[in-house]
Design an enzyme around this catalytic site. Structure first.
Site: not given
Length: 286
Positions: A42, A44, A238
């Site tokens: 990922d 961000d 995250d």
């Protein structure tokens, strides 16, 4: 010791059929170099936060590139083209070529091309989505389209939403790039694809097929782009509710970083678990 051809990665010893070398670090994480040979990550909360590179991100990307490790940076954002995102990452200090970026727009275009080659679509979105669908060989039109495709845009048009509702009512299939209900802005949250999809769904009584995370379809299309197998691929994210659950369903080795949305308390809310939990991608360099 000879030169290693793939990066130092985190693993759980139970993943291996035979004995594996153990090098516990102070966090109790075991390290190995012989499990993961390709990576999805990922963007961000993993590599960047508020346009600044997170600890270890620059070095990790450099390591992957130096060792020719197959990797893709993933994002549910469908606004930007890979070229745009590559430039934005460069401003954050990360050199990621545009062919190493995989967006929900690209995954959606790949899905549509597989389903209906040379089809027609009415598209609500920006350059990231319209460019991907055009390059997939689709005609973008509001005249009897095969699909209504909803993506993210900075300014949703009520007229376009009304047109989408009417086309779906006439039989067009409803596709959304991602389920994210809000997006960030300097002034606060903005309505995003998921929120507008809910409006259209309520008006049409038709649920969209969502291609982006947490649909593992996005990960499988990324694996196809890399030409690699899920068994030797890791997914770094995250968020438990998108990155990790989709990674598990796609058969990937899941790594949760605590540099973004999730914390350790968040893990306990879910019935599934990531294979590995680390503070940041810097731990993959140890």
């Amino acid at each position: 010791m000879g030169r290693l051809d793939y990066p130092l990665v985190v693993f759980v010893a139970a993943d291996f059929d035979g004995p594996a070398p153990h090098r516990p670090n102070p966090r109790g994480i075991e390290l190995s170099t012989n499990n993961i040979r390709s990576w999805l990550t990922d963007m961000d909360g993993v590599l960047v936060h508020e346009n600044k590179a997170l600890p270890g991100a620059v070095e990790l990307i450099q390591r992957w590139q130096a060792r020719n490790t197959p990797f893709l940076v993933l994002t549910n954002n469908s606004i930007y083209t890979p070229r745009d995102l590559s430039a934005r990452l460069r401003n954050s200090g990360l050199e990621v070529p545009e062919d190493r970026i995989w967006t929900s727009a690209l995954a959606t275009a790949a899905f549509l091309k597989d389903q209906t080659p040379a089809g027609k679509a009415f598209v609500i979105g920006e350059a990231g989505l319209t460019t991907a669908i055009h390059e997939a060989g689709f005609i973008m039109t509001d005249a009897d389209p095969d699909y209504v495709v909803l993506g993210e845009t900075r300014s949703y048009s009520f007229d376009a939403i009304t047109r989408a509702i009417r086309l779906i009512g006439k039989g067009a299939r409803f596709i959304a790039t991602n389920p994210d209900a809000t997006g960030p802005s300097a002034e606060g949250p903005l309505p995003a694809t998921g929120a507008v999809a809910a409006l259209i769904m309520r008006a049409t009584n038709r649920e969209p097929y969502i291609v982006g995370k947490p649909n593992p379809m996005m990960f499988r299309s990324a694996l196809n782009k890399l030409g690699v197998h899920s068994e030797g691929t890791g997914m770094i994210g995250d968020r438990m509710d998108t990155d990790i659950v989709a990674g598990i369903e796609a058969g990937l080795h899941t790594v949760l970083v605590l540099s973004g949305i999730a914390d350790r308390a968040e893990i306990e809310r879910y019935p599934f678990r990531p294979k590995t939990v680390i503070d940041s991608v810097a731990d993959l360099l140890e």
